[in-house]
Write a protein that holds these residues in place. Structure first.
Motif, short mmCIF file in Angstrom:
data_model
loop_
_atom_site.label_atom_id
_atom_site.label_comp_id
_atom_site.label_asym_id
_atom_site.label_seq_id
_atom_site.Cartn_x
_atom_site.Cartn_y
_atom_site.Cartn_z
N GLY A 1 0.79 -1.24 0.00
CA GLY A 1 0.00 0.00 0.00
C GLY A 1 0.82 1.28 0.00
N GLY A 2 2.08 1.18 0.31
CA GLY A 2 2.92 2.37 0.29
C GLY A 2 3.68 2.57 1.58
N PHE A 3 4.10 3.83 1.80
CA PHE A 3 4.88 4.16 3.00
C PHE A 3 3.91 4.36 4.18
N PRO A 4 4.11 3.65 5.29
CA PRO A 4 3.14 3.70 6.40
C PRO A 4 3.20 5.01 7.19
N CYS A 5 2.05 5.43 7.68
CA CYS A 5 1.97 6.59 8.57
C CYS A 5 2.36 6.16 10.00
N ASN A 6 2.56 7.12 10.86
CA ASN A 6 2.89 6.92 12.28
C ASN A 6 4.23 6.22 12.50
N SER A 7 5.05 6.15 11.49
CA SER A 7 6.36 5.53 11.73
C SER A 7 7.39 6.10 10.75
N ILE A 8 8.66 5.75 11.01
CA ILE A 8 9.76 6.25 10.19
C ILE A 8 10.20 5.15 9.22
N THR A 9 10.23 5.48 7.95
CA THR A 9 10.73 4.53 6.96
C THR A 9 12.04 5.07 6.40
N GLU A 10 13.04 4.22 6.39
CA GLU A 10 14.33 4.64 5.85
C GLU A 10 14.51 4.05 4.45
N LEU A 11 15.01 4.87 3.53
CA LEU A 11 15.28 4.44 2.18
C LEU A 11 16.77 4.63 1.97
N PHE A 12 17.52 3.54 1.77
CA PHE A 12 18.96 3.75 1.59
C PHE A 12 19.43 3.15 0.27
N ALA A 13 20.43 3.80 -0.30
CA ALA A 13 20.98 3.39 -1.58
C ALA A 13 22.23 4.18 -1.85
N GLU A 14 23.06 3.68 -2.79
CA GLU A 14 24.20 4.51 -3.19
C GLU A 14 23.67 5.63 -4.09
N SER A 15 24.55 6.58 -4.40
CA SER A 15 24.05 7.74 -5.13
C SER A 15 23.68 7.32 -6.56
N GLY A 16 22.64 7.96 -7.08
CA GLY A 16 22.22 7.67 -8.44
C GLY A 16 21.31 6.47 -8.57
N CYS A 17 20.74 6.02 -7.48
CA CYS A 17 19.83 4.88 -7.55
C CYS A 17 18.36 5.29 -7.59
N GLY A 18 18.09 6.55 -7.29
CA GLY A 18 16.71 7.01 -7.39
C GLY A 18 16.05 7.32 -6.07
N LYS A 19 16.85 7.54 -5.01
CA LYS A 19 16.27 7.88 -3.70
C LYS A 19 15.46 9.18 -3.80
N THR A 20 16.14 10.21 -4.33
CA THR A 20 15.50 11.51 -4.41
C THR A 20 14.30 11.47 -5.35
N GLN A 21 14.44 10.73 -6.46
CA GLN A 21 13.33 10.56 -7.41
C GLN A 21 12.09 10.03 -6.71
N LEU A 22 12.31 8.98 -5.91
CA LEU A 22 11.20 8.33 -5.23
C LEU A 22 10.58 9.28 -4.20
N CYS A 23 11.43 10.05 -3.51
CA CYS A 23 10.94 10.98 -2.49
C CYS A 23 10.12 12.10 -3.12
N LEU A 24 10.59 12.62 -4.25
CA LEU A 24 9.85 13.69 -4.93
C LEU A 24 8.48 13.17 -5.37
N GLN A 25 8.49 11.95 -5.92
CA GLN A 25 7.25 11.35 -6.38
C GLN A 25 6.27 11.15 -5.21
N LEU A 26 6.85 10.75 -4.09
CA LEU A 26 6.03 10.52 -2.89
C LEU A 26 5.39 11.83 -2.43
N ALA A 27 6.17 12.92 -2.50
CA ALA A 27 5.65 14.22 -2.07
C ALA A 27 4.47 14.64 -2.94
N LEU A 28 4.49 14.21 -4.21
CA LEU A 28 3.36 14.52 -5.09
C LEU A 28 2.17 13.60 -4.82
N SER A 29 2.45 12.30 -4.72
CA SER A 29 1.32 11.36 -4.60
C SER A 29 0.66 11.43 -3.22
N ALA A 30 1.35 12.01 -2.23
CA ALA A 30 0.72 12.20 -0.91
C ALA A 30 -0.49 13.12 -1.02
#
Lengths: 346, 295
Positions: free
Chosen positions: B31-60
């Protein structure tokens, strides 16, 4: 002498124990109507139980009068009580075996391990399993779950509850018992209803709640397990004064130990791990320091071994140190998959 | 006030989650990133962390019926510059996907704040609290992104026991405060983290955090930065990997010119640990329109 040795029916005995009446002295000052209400039996039944109980305690007296001090017990009585008291299964046979049958009541058990090893999963599993009815070898009790980290997910609790009920009805199909009555009583929603969930957001709240638990449990005598997930989190922030932290922690541990003894319930404390610098190298130990390690009766460490999860008894007055594999499945804590295969191959 | 237990039946039987805007990725995360808790997304640079976060900010901002949180988001960035052009690109694509829902630019509901040090992050947390209780927009804030937490901690602290102790105490302070906000306002909190190479192949016995067997990226074994103390501070941990794979299709050409071996980047999202999810993974691609799962 304890309730377990009274000549009364098994279901009455179960009801008495799950309501918190384990010793004859706890019954001595009760009126039949109060007892009937507390343990949910008819008035005549309650009167009969009290009659048998008072007879039993007189017999006890004539046998030599062990209770010279009010509340004192002989080791013999304690042994019987311990044997009689059911343990809370972990749903993993291997883990139960090294724990001597499961998590013991009247004791404080600490369970620690690295993040992602399954501490919260085990916590939820125990909160569900404590509710297995007496007829199915459980305690038929309720659970208190104190969440300090926010990792308790209600959908996961529901999933584990559903699997637990499914397993019970399966075992019932094998034994061909009358299941109808229990089935009505056990619904996943009932399991969630009997799980008292507290979310605490600071160490002061945690201490306040620990102090309040005694009152809460005396109003809910059928609580048989208290789970703190994790005891550590709020005590690892904002503490410059380590002596203060140690004092607060040991005060909290004493309170929890008292709860375990007075209400004959199991206390399970989940703990994190940390690196400890000793003799020039870093070693992995449970958090909160050396003095904390005295606060628990038993200490279980969860760790990775290859791709399998293992539990290890690190400290216990009655269990030998041993380790056993377990796995976390969609149904909850279960036997390790590879271990099952090995048995099948044999 | 005496504490009272929460009735678990009085709240939704599944934790609210924030969709990633892609059904395949949502399925991987139940269903996605859960509320009421902290989810960590880790990766080396250039894997799409920021991409996913930007998209999440829109789909929220999507309504709950479409899996969103119908909320705005707070985006704290510590790596510079903030990718505002990419955000515009994504928001344009996003608006054309849901023309009926967005009358105004979705970027208006993303609040961006720059943070330069760990202490500064700790300082703005109380300000965030007052901002959350009295937001300036029509949508309440439902998502906090910190991209990345690692950048704040990897430079500032020396490798001495005193400094490391101060560092881990800061971890717990920040995490405790974030969890409090997440609980009080029903927020999904997402933090991104960098990776370090795993030096000892198997780790010291028992040292492994989560099942590390799957954590290969660019052909190296990696593990999340910031160590054990930080790992204790997050509720769920997700990993983005990237590996180059040789395409076998152009067999005829390989003999002629060995340099023309075609490679393709394969990205995956892995669940390392989460209280409500089994370990699993999902392949994904990053396109002009955003991040999407593929089967």
């Amino acid at each position: 002498m304890e309730v377990g040795r009274l000549p009364i029916s098994a279901s009455q005995r179960g009801k008495l124990i799950s309501a918190g009446y384990t010793t004859l002295s706890s019954l001595s000052s009760l009126s039949p109507s109060v007892l009937a209400r507390e343990v949910n039996v008819s008035d005549t039944e309650a009167a009969q139980i009290l009659k048998v109980a008072s007879h039993g305690s007189r017999l006890d007296g004539s046998e030599g009068g062990c209770a010279t001090i009010n509340g004192a017990q002989t080791a013999w009585d304690m042994l019987h009580e311990e044997e009689m008291f059911p343990r809370i299964t972990t749903s993993c046979v291997d883990l139960d075996n090294i724990l001597g049958g499961g998590i013991n009541c009247k004791e404080v058990t600490e369970i620690g391990g690295v993040p992602g090893i399954g501490k919260t999963q085990l916590g939820i599993q125990l909160a569900v399993n404590v509710q297995i009815p007496v007829d199915y070898g459980g305690l038929g009790g309720k659970a208190i779950y104190i969440d300090t980290e926010g990792s308790f997910m209600v959908e996961r609790a529901l999933q584990i509850a559903e699997a637990c009920i499914e397993d019970m009805s399966e075992s019932d199909g094998l034994l061909r018992k009358d299941f109808k009555a229990c089935q009505l009583k056990m619904h996943p929603n009932n399991i969630l209803e009997n799980l008292f969930y507290f979310r605490v957001c600071s160490y002061t709240e945690q201490i306040a709640l620990t102090n309040y638990l005694e009152k809460f449990i005396s109003e809910h005598k059928d609580v048989k397990i208290v789970i703190v997930d994790s005891v550590t989190f709020h005590f690892r922030q904002d503490f410059d004064d380590m002596a203060l932290r140690t004092r607060l922690l040991s005060g909290m541990a004493l309170k929890l130990m008292k709860l375990a003894k007075v209400f004959s319930l199991a206390v399970v404390l989940l703990n994190q791990v940390t690196n400890k610098y000793t003799e020039g190298s870093f070693q992995l130990t449970l958090a909160l320091g050396d003095s904390w390690s005295h606060s628990c009766t038993n200490r279980v460490i969860l760790y990775w071994n290859g791709n399998e999860r293992y539990a290890y008894i690190d400290k216990s007055p009655s269990l030998r140190s041993a380790s056993a594999p377990y796995s976390v499945t969609s149904k909850g804590i279960r036997n390790s998959a590879s271990n099952c295969k090995r048995i099948k191959m044999m | 006030m005496t504490p009272a237990p929460e009735n678990l039946l009085h709240r939704p039987l599944t934790t609210p989650k924030c969709t990633l805007g892609c059904p395949l990725l949502d399925r991987c995360l139940a269903g996605g990133f859960p509320c009421n808790s902290i989810t960590e997304l880790f990766a080396e640079s250039g894997c799409g962390k920021t991409q996913l976060c930007l998209q999440l900010a829109l789909s929220a901002q999507l309504p709950v019926s479409l899996g969103g949180l119908s909320g705005s988001s707070l985006y704290i960035h510590t790596e510079f510059p903030f990718p505002s052009r990419r955000l515009h690109q994504l928001s344009h694509a996003f608006r054309s996907t849901y023309p009926a829902i967005f009358k105004t630019d979705p970027c208006d509901s993303i609040f961006v704040h720059a943070v330069h040090s760990a202490d500064q992050l700790l300082d703005i947390l109380p300000k965030m609290e007052s901002f959350l209780s009295d937001p300036k927009t029509h949508l309440p804030v439902k998502l906090i992104v910190i991209d990345s937490i690692a950048a704040l901690f990897r430079s500032e602290f020396e490798n001495s026991p005193v400094e490391l102790k101060r560092r881990s105490s800061l971890f717990f302070k920040i995490s405790g405060k974030l969890k409090l906000l997440a609980k009080r306002f029903g927020l999904a909190v997402v933090v991104t983290n960098q990776v370090v190479d795993l030096i000892v192949p198997e780790g010291i016995n028992g040292m492994r955090i989560g099942n590390l067997a799957c954590l290969y990226s660019s052909g190296r074994r990696v593990c999340p930065a910031l160590g054990l103390a930080w790992a204790n501070c997050v509720n769920s941990r997700l990993f983005l990997s990237r590996n180059e794979e040789v395409e076998k299709e152009e067999k005829g050409l390989v003999d002629v010119d060995a340099n023309r071996v075609c490679t393709r980047t394969r990205r995956r999202l892995h669940v390392v640990f989460a209280p409500h999810l089994p370990e699993g993974s999902c392949e994904l691609v990053i396109t002009r329109e955003g991040v999407f799962g593929v089967e």
